[in-house]
Design a protein around this motif. Structure first.
Motif, PDB file in Angstrom:
ATOM      1  N   SER A 120      42.276  32.863  28.656  1.00  0.00           N
ATOM      2  CA  SER A 120      42.732  31.706  27.875  1.00  0.00           C
ATOM      3  C   SER A 120      43.881  32.095  26.955  1.00  0.00           C
ATOM      4  N   TRP A 121      43.809  33.281  26.364  1.00  0.00           N
ATOM      5  CA  TRP A 121      44.923  33.772  25.541  1.00  0.00           C
ATOM      6  C   TRP A 121      46.168  33.990  26.401  1.00  0.00           C
ATOM      7  N   THR A 122      45.980  34.500  27.613  1.00  0.00           N
ATOM      8  CA  THR A 122      47.117  34.721  28.499  1.00  0.00           C
ATOM      9  C   THR A 122      47.772  33.409  28.880  1.00  0.00           C
ATOM     10  N   SER A 123      46.958  32.381  29.125  1.00  0.00           N
ATOM     11  CA  SER A 123      47.500  31.050  29.385  1.00  0.00           C
ATOM     12  C   SER A 123      48.368  30.590  28.220  1.00  0.00           C
ATOM     13  N   VAL A 221      44.326  36.441  40.068  1.00  0.00           N
ATOM     14  CA  VAL A 221      45.480  35.603  39.744  1.00  0.00           C
ATOM     15  C   VAL A 221      45.800  35.686  38.253  1.00  0.00           C
ATOM     16  N   SER A 222      44.775  35.935  37.432  1.00  0.00           N
ATOM     17  CA  SER A 222      45.032  36.132  36.003  1.00  0.00           C
ATOM     18  C   SER A 222      45.801  37.429  35.780  1.00  0.00           C
ATOM     19  N   THR A 223      45.567  38.414  36.617  1.00  0.00           N
ATOM     20  CA  THR A 223      46.328  39.661  36.565  1.00  0.00           C
ATOM     21  C   THR A 223      47.796  39.416  36.907  1.00  0.00           C
ATOM     22  N   LEU A 224      48.043  38.551  37.880  1.00  0.00           N
ATOM     23  CA  LEU A 224      49.434  38.243  38.235  1.00  0.00           C
ATOM     24  C   LEU A 224      50.195  37.666  37.044  1.00  0.00           C
ATOM     25  N   LEU A 225      49.500  36.960  36.162  1.00  0.00           N
ATOM     26  CA  LEU A 225      50.166  36.398  34.981  1.00  0.00           C
ATOM     27  C   LEU A 225      50.736  37.497  34.091  1.00  0.00           C
ATOM     28  N   ASP A 253      44.888  43.127  13.953  1.00  0.00           N
ATOM     29  CA  ASP A 253      43.908  44.107  14.402  1.00  0.00           C
ATOM     30  C   ASP A 253      43.394  43.666  15.765  1.00  0.00           C
ATOM     31  N   PHE A 254      43.857  44.332  16.806  1.00  0.00           N
ATOM     32  CA  PHE A 254      43.415  44.018  18.161  1.00  0.00           C
ATOM     33  C   PHE A 254      43.597  45.241  19.037  1.00  0.00           C
ATOM     34  N   HIS A 255      42.984  45.189  20.194  1.00  0.00           N
ATOM     35  CA  HIS A 255      43.216  46.197  21.225  1.00  0.00           C
ATOM     36  C   HIS A 255      43.349  45.454  22.541  1.00  0.00           C
ATOM     37  N   TRP A 256      44.234  45.949  23.412  1.00  0.00           N
ATOM     38  CA  TRP A 256      44.400  45.316  24.719  1.00  0.00           C
ATOM     39  C   TRP A 256      44.475  46.427  25.755  1.00  0.00           C
ATOM     40  N   LYS A 257      43.504  46.476  26.641  1.00  0.00           N
ATOM     41  CA  LYS A 257      43.506  47.470  27.704  1.00  0.00           C
ATOM     42  C   LYS A 257      44.758  47.326  28.576  1.00  0.00           C
ATOM     43  N   THR A 258      45.161  48.419  29.154  1.00  0.00           N
ATOM     44  CA  THR A 258      46.272  48.373  30.103  1.00  0.00           C
ATOM     45  C   THR A 258      45.829  48.953  31.442  1.00  0.00           C
ATOM     46  N   THR A 266      45.293  41.286  31.710  1.00  0.00           N
ATOM     47  CA  THR A 266      45.195  39.889  31.296  1.00  0.00           C
ATOM     48  C   THR A 266      44.025  39.160  31.936  1.00  0.00           C
ATOM     49  N   GLU A 267      43.214  39.861  32.709  1.00  0.00           N
ATOM     50  CA  GLU A 267      42.022  39.225  33.251  1.00  0.00           C
ATOM     51  C   GLU A 267      40.807  39.470  32.376  1.00  0.00           C
ATOM     52  N   GLY A 268      40.865  40.443  31.470  1.00  0.00           N
ATOM     53  CA  GLY A 268      39.683  40.677  30.645  1.00  0.00           C
ATOM     54  C   GLY A 268      39.799  41.797  29.638  1.00  0.00           C
ATOM     55  N   GLY A 269      41.012  42.230  29.286  1.00  0.00           N
ATOM     56  CA  GLY A 269      41.169  43.446  28.501  1.00  0.00           C
ATOM     57  C   GLY A 269      41.377  43.305  27.016  1.00  0.00           C
TER      58      GLY A 269
END
Length: 388
Positions: A120-123, A221-225, A253-258, A266-269
């Motif tokens: 949803s954040w990626t959207s 498909v969320s990864t493609l975004l 303050d956040f973390h985002w997996k790569t 962007t599918e769940g990180g």
């Protein structure tokens, strides 16, 4: 699947006493009010909170209720995830969902895994890029951003796939992440996470349906975004978010997996604090405007929460949830019911928004060790009835 209950027309609660616009923006922290000031039964919320603290509804570690732009209930609950994970695989890897260094909190920090609420954040980031003119719109060919890659498209159908098809999970790829657990390597999402090049993994998948014609839950498909944002903006999604979405919202303050190749997962990180997760709900309640600054295109929110997929399982006799631009639509306002859109993530992550009620509810937790509780139903069965 989302199991839901709904309010009948006579059960629809009244408008809040104070409008969101009349309260201070929570960029530096949510303004606090008594539940009764916003038309909520504080006793009912406290009772539910006591049950959550006792573990009656699974491993829930945060429960927030916001109405009229004010925090009217905040529940935080201690769960010993180290002990809960002890009998499971302890390989210290970011996609080992049983390792407490990574799940649900990130290495002892307060930021909590969002899992698929990341979608949803990626959207929203796609919306930011459209507002900034870096993406033309949702009708552009979705795979045109990967012209530097080679993948099979024997009948040309992949070329017809639009960005909207990706956002609504109607891309048409053959994909299965529903019939086996996420911890099973046969799960397509698990296989994706174990691969080196996530974008190529998805692009190489054959099509099982024509794009735009069939919904299937597909984290690929969320990864493609993520790749689209990288190509369109020149920044990885986590860096783009930090500058153009998180900074205006006051999220530092956040973390985002790569992925192994450095793309944002962007599918769940994404990892956030519960109170910062709620800010996305407030942004959407205000048509993409935050404290006078437009972050999302005018009308983007309405398009994002429109039920482009009215029923994700149309072949059965019951009415199931709908789906939109990486948002679930459990109730779309038909027959006088309360409209609701939601971000939902593995293990019990929920951002639930009821626009007509100016209501935002957040749950975070980690229910992967046994049967997941019906957390989403608590919203319909316990929280909505608490509104007078």
């Amino acid at each position: 699947m989302l199991a839901t209950a709904c309010a009948t027309p006579e059960d629809v609660p009244s408008e809040p006493e104070a409008a969101t616009a009349a309260t201070a923006w929570p960029t530096k922290g949510w303004p606090v009010a008594e539940p009764t000031d916003q038309g909520l039964d504080g006793v009912a919320l406290e009772q539910l909170s006591s049950e959550l603290a006792a573990g009656d509804h699974g491993n829930v570690d945060a429960f927030l209720v916001i109405r009229g732009g004010q925090l009217v209930h905040e529940g935080r609950y201690e769960v010993d995830y180290v002990e809960a994970s002890r009998d499971f695989d302890q390989t210290p890897h970011q996609y080992n969902y049983y390792h407490p260094d990574w799940h649900p909190f990130y290495q002892g920090r307060d930021v909590h895994t969002m899992q698929s609420v990341t979608k949803s954040w990626t959207s929203a980031l796609i919306g930011v890029a459209i507002e900034r003119g870096e993406i033309e719109g949702v009708d552009v060919p979705g795979l045109s951003f990967f012209s530097d890659r080679t993948f099979d498209d024997p009948d040309g159908r992949k070329a017809t796939m639009s960005l909207q098809d990706l956002l609504t999970m109607r891309a048409g790829f053959a994909w299965d992440e529903s019939t086996v657990p996420y911890t099973d390597p046969r799960n397509d999402c698990a296989a994706l996470e174990a691969s080196e090049d996530w974008i190529q993994f998805v692009l190489d998948k054959p099509l099982s349906h024509d794009p735009g014609t069939h919904w299937v839950y597909n984290s690929g498909v969320s990864t493609l975004l993520s790749g689209i944002l990288r190509q369109a903006t020149g920044l990885h999604a986590h860096d783009y978010a930090a500058q153009y979405l998180f900074a205006p919202l006051g999220i530092d303050d956040f973390h985002w997996k790569t992925t192994p190749l450095g793309l944002a997962d962007t599918e769940g990180g994404l990892y956030l604090k519960a109170e910062d997760l709620a800010k996305l709900g407030l942004l959407y309640l205000n048509d993409g405007v935050w404290d006078g600054q437009r972050l999302l295109p005018e009308g983007w929110v309405a398009e994002s929460i429109k039920p482009w997929v009215e029923d994700i399982l149309p072949d059965n006799e019951r009415r199931d949830t709908g789906y939109s631009y990486q948002w679930w639509i459990p109730r779309d306002g038909r027959e006088g019911e309360v409209s609701v859109f939601a971000g939902r993530g593995y293990g019990g992550q929920f951002l639930i928004v009821a626009p007509e009620l100016d209501l935002i509810v957040v749950f975070t937790g980690w229910n992967i060790f046994d049967e997941p509780p019906k957390t989403f139903e608590l919203f319909f069965e316990r929280i909505l009835p608490a509104i007078s």
